[in-house]
Write an enzyme that holds these catalytic residues in place. Sequence first.
Site, PDB file in Angstrom:
ATOM      1  N   ASP A  65      -6.255  -5.186  -4.651  1.00  0.00           N
ATOM      2  CA  ASP A  65      -5.236  -6.240  -4.615  1.00  0.00           C
ATOM      3  C   ASP A  65      -5.888  -7.552  -4.207  1.00  0.00           C
ATOM      4  O   ASP A  65      -6.912  -7.556  -3.518  1.00  0.00           O
ATOM      5  CB  ASP A  65      -4.118  -5.894  -3.618  1.00  0.00           C
ATOM      6  CG  ASP A  65      -2.837  -6.651  -3.950  1.00  0.00           C
ATOM      7  OD1 ASP A  65      -1.866  -6.010  -4.395  1.00  0.00           O
ATOM      8  OD2 ASP A  65      -2.809  -7.898  -3.793  1.00  0.00           O
ATOM      9  N   GLY A  92       0.773  -1.239   0.000  1.00  0.00           N
ATOM     10  CA  GLY A  92       0.000   0.000   0.000  1.00  0.00           C
ATOM     11  C   GLY A  92       0.800   1.283   0.000  1.00  0.00           C
ATOM     12  O   GLY A  92       0.255   2.345   0.249  1.00  0.00           O
ATOM     13  N   LYS A 145       4.695  -0.670 -13.460  1.00  0.00           N
ATOM     14  CA  LYS A 145       6.075  -1.183 -13.339  1.00  0.00           C
ATOM     15  C   LYS A 145       6.375  -2.108 -14.520  1.00  0.00           C
ATOM     16  O   LYS A 145       5.540  -2.924 -14.911  1.00  0.00           O
ATOM     17  CB  LYS A 145       6.198  -1.974 -12.031  1.00  0.00           C
ATOM     18  CG  LYS A 145       7.632  -2.425 -11.722  1.00  0.00           C
ATOM     19  CD  LYS A 145       7.677  -3.644 -10.846  1.00  0.00           C
ATOM     20  CE  LYS A 145       7.272  -3.430  -9.416  1.00  0.00           C
ATOM     21  NZ  LYS A 145       8.293  -2.789  -8.599  1.00  0.00           N
ATOM     22  N   ASP A 161       1.941  -0.967  -9.396  1.00  0.00           N
ATOM     23  CA  ASP A 161       3.334  -1.255  -9.026  1.00  0.00           C
ATOM     24  C   ASP A 161       3.495  -2.762  -8.837  1.00  0.00           C
ATOM     25  O   ASP A 161       4.390  -3.229  -8.156  1.00  0.00           O
ATOM     26  CB  ASP A 161       3.683  -0.489  -7.739  1.00  0.00           C
ATOM     27  CG  ASP A 161       5.160  -0.572  -7.402  1.00  0.00           C
ATOM     28  OD1 ASP A 161       5.983  -0.694  -8.339  1.00  0.00           O
ATOM     29  OD2 ASP A 161       5.505  -0.527  -6.207  1.00  0.00           O
TER      30      ASP A 161
END
Lengths: 1004, 317
Positions: free
Chosen positions: B81, B55, B162, B122
């Site tokens: 998530d 987070g 990412k 990410d």
Amino acid sequence: MKEISHYGPSLCSKFHEKLVYVGYGSSIHVYDYHTGDIINECNIFHRNKVHHIRICTAGYALICGMKSFSVVKLDDLMSCSEVLNNERVIAECIISGEFSYECTQLYLLTCYNEVMVIDFQGKIISRNSVYGERSLLYSGSIKVMSKDEVYVNAGTVMGGVLIWNLFTAHMMHNLVGHIGSIFHVTLSDDGGFVASCSDDRSIRLWDFKTGSELSIGWGHTARIWQLKFFNDNKNLISISEDCTCRVWSISTHSEAKIELVQRNVFEVHLTKNAWSIDVHDGDMIAVSTGNDGRIKLTDLQLASRHGDEQECFSVQDISRSTGTKFENGEIIKGFQWYEFGLVAVTSLGNILTYTTNNGWRFQMNNTKFISYCYVNGVSDENVAVFSNNSGHIMMLKFNDDAEDVIAKSEYHASELSKTNNCMVCKYGSSHFLILLESPNPKDVFLCLIVNSATLAIEEKIPYSKPHNFSSSCVEVYQDNVLVGSRYSTLAIYSLKSGSNPYVVRRINPGDTTTSIKYIETVGGKAIFSVTNRDGYYNFIKINFNLDLHEQDTPVTVIHSNKIVRGFLEHAYMDSSGDYIIHGFKSNLFYIYNETKGYEITSEACGGAHRQWRLSSTSDGWILVYIKASNIFFRRFHKRAIPETLRDGIHGREIRDIAIKKDKMYNKGYLFCTGSEDTSIKLCHFAKDSGRVTTFWTQRKHVSGLQRCAFINEDLFISSSAREELLLWEVDTESLERPFMNLRQVLPTSTTNPDLRIMDFSVQFIENNVGFILAAVYSDSAIKAWFFDMRNSTFHLLLDGKYETCCMLNVCLVQYQENLYVVTTPTDGHLVFYNISNCIPFKIKNQSVELISDEVQILSSALPNFDLKLPVHQSGIKALAHAIDSSGRLKFYTGGDDNAIGICTMTIEESTGKIEGHISAFKPNGAASTITSCGLIDQGKFLVTTSVDQLVKVWDISKDKISLEKSQYVTVADTGSSDSITTEDGSTTLLIGGVGLSIFQVPCE
Amino acid sequence: MGKSSKDKRDLYYRKAKEEGYRARSAFKLLQLNDQFHFLDDPNLKRVVDLCAAPGSWSQVLSRKLFEGQKDVEGRKIVAVDLQKMSPIDHVTTIQADITHPKTLNRILELFGNEKADFVCSDGAPDVTGLHDLDEYIQQQLIMSALQLTCCVLKRNGTFIAKIFRGRDIDMLYSQLGYLFDKIVCAKPRSSRGTSMEAFIVCLSYNPPQDWEPKLDINQSTEQFFEKIPSLNGISELSIDDQSHTKAQLPSWSLEERSIAEFMSCGGLDSFDSDATYHIDADDSRQRESLDPVQSPTNPPYKEALELKRRGKLTRAI
């Protein structure tokens, strides 16, 4: 540009009849595993690596790798150099593939849990999946039971194993129990069991019918990548990131409980990751492959193939078979192995023999050898020597079947007040030596020369004993006796002249010398291997042509190293030039091939603290040892099949490569690789074939390597984290093998160093008095040292810091009577320091000289930089320089920003300061970080490597950067390169990363 | 390695603990923002953080969008998530699969059926060590995030994710170029130079006018994008006919590739993640080693570690 050889990760292997097919890079290698011969190398895919091989009875192979697959006739695999036209692609990654029952169709399982049914022409027949179950898979397999019974075993990323019927698309089981991603799942041939493994490091066995979990197998200490049922589904074999393969039995003796029990562990690969395993059921041989590029064959019947591997006798067994009554508590005290069998003595002086044909036999009793007795002998003379602690010796010579004692002799060494060691060694063809040592330092060290036939003592030599000496091993070379001792000491006696030994002390940091072995004679000097129980081993070179006492340095250490772990008891060179060692690690006795880096065999004997002896036999070795008062014979037979089909290289990334360019060595060149696995390998490549031979794996570094380089014809430097910078001396006089000895270690800044030495560069001083070393560190430090060759010491000259960022490269550049330290920090600049006036050396146009013979070493602060030239957006990873034909200094840079730059430097006459500009810049030189660069063909071309796995050759003449050639390289994490251009104008290029590729670049 | 030696080697690790971030990766987003200022836009309202656990990016989003801001009207952050996440102020966390249409519906519901201005991810998969597979799985993760993004992002919106700059990264650049006006490969100074990690910054979402993206759990990413053939080199095989059968699989050819502009982020005065920093011995605040903000989660091999600790996983059998 042509790849001539490749060593690197191999992801799959498959036995088929008498051959083994191995996926190696984007090719398949076919081997005859009985002879070790390679039958063919066939390139399958343009870029993708081969991940899977299936073979069908109709003579076809299905080969998959990422999105590619290919169906190839086995005949073509065995004869064609490439079958690239067969390559077809699908839209998603193929996790597994299989032939249909009748070998007419293909099933391809994708990473989204869909099976494509395809014909051999590449036409899609159907696409099958279970509705709602399209989650990502890391693993899976397809089991074809019959024409219409096909099961898909899918391993998800969330711990679930999904088993579904291909034709009905019906989900049969969702096996829950694992934690983390499933890395392999397989169904046994009889449809009884499912085996799976996951990130939780366990193997789980499931009942295929009910879906219930039967057993969990723990043992591996890292992730498990593949499983395979064998031996009629009675066994399972697993291969893991911990580099072992393990054999499990599926015990079904009780109906109630089916258990997975670990039966055997084999260390098969190096450092990290082994990917594939297959078993030949008929031969009980396993093949495994790993990141190290090794193709390893493992004998799954290592301790049972011949049937005579293991024998064990208790004192009662021996008593019964000899008909001799042993006293309570009587135990075996010593033994020696012969071709006929064993000679042993008990604690009450009973001397026994054992032969394979006639078993145990009582020979005689000698009360002198009650309680303390040491047994030695000369095996090929059938001579046994018994000794006690008061100087009594008895020698026995047996006939060839040990039926009769054909010579006997006794002696009392009255010269010694006591004896605590007796060593026996063959001397010439007809004699042997007995060396007797007393614990009393005033006593002599007695040497007896004995006639092997008559056992008559022909000569007694009372040698003087050095102080702090306690003998532990012996070797005879010509008329010289080399005696190893504690304190890592060696005494060399002459049998012809004088009694004073030549003593060499502290050869390595260990204590007890465990073996000395003659290796070869080179340039009139004899080379010996010397091992130490603490794991160190050395090679020493001795000049016996002159009296040792009259030479300055008659003995030089030419090689130093340490084994991975455990105790080292002995070493020798085998007939193929491999260094074979043996010793103990925890409760195991091991025999290890140190050159190639694999365990040959091991025995769980309980550890080093016992009576034991290893002897060679006509067919291998025999280990005799005592455990819990029983005597064990463990025969290790020579293997009928090779240990490896291909010797690999490092198990982890190669961070730097350095070719020894000053001269050729055996039709090729020597080179070193420094790896993330913390080791340096000294290897050789053949210029024509690219075949790589590894000689040594140096383990002095304790952290991952950063850089390595040969700095002249015999010195080599390596650097790594923990502030390690080591200076090595390489000895290439022998054409059998080079040697490499640690000469000096760079001093560290603190006692608990934690900096990385990112790069270094040297400038030699005229007349070879030493060199200047510039080193750059991860905390922005820049240091210059003087290494004085005369006393082998480093002296700090300059110490300073750039800023606070990490330094990536450094070079010492002599340019117009100036010496510059040029560095590239992570901020993308080229930074120039003129150190000419800060160091006690005269910088001439072509050389650097001492100002006077007495070097005044005063360390001072690094001066301010002369110039800071912004070239790249972020770190300059690759740096090369040259002085061009018009005398301008040029720098070639490759960056993390994908760019390539050329900078041209000149010295401004009025200020004397260096100036420069970017004369060419290519922003998209690669799709990813450029990691290395080098000039070839007299600086006309620049070679770059980048993480996008392309090697590019750039024409850099006339201040431009234009692409000449681009070549895909199968080495991932492409990070290092070196090249050599030979007289014929062709360049050999070595590319390192996860693996090593060798390219031949023809001359323009 | 003890936590204090890691503090020294990695200043961002220490800084994250000092500033209360759950992971050092917070600085990567901050440095990307220093370059692109996407979080400083006063009109930024609806933000989605994909693969958000533990987070740290949501923490950055929360601080940037809410702390010290006057006009927070209509601002919403949704973090998604598969793993459970501890709560973060101003962030709505959803434990769900990003590829599932239900997840999309929940996000849109939370946004009052308005589209997002900014989506970031990410996320990274478990790395196996097989570089080709790891890079592929990472690209699949990006494609999954992109599918959801295509359904949730407004025209001209921003997407960042990412990436691993490996052998096929130029293929991804090329594919994303069909959906966004500008693609930049950004490397923050807090991302190690030795790592293949970087971030793809996709500016000005500009999908084909007639394309209506639709999530379907039985569709692969290839099928999702099949109406944009340039995005999918091999899609023609599945649209060969309606039944998706009897299509001929193509031979190998090099996919379309292009290289995105590279941009280093964070400024040269920011800390270098490759450098070793010396902690000032006189500064007691610096000397003391800090506990991580959030303890690491249980690894899947926890039981194996426990068995090893008890000496149950030895070689001797």
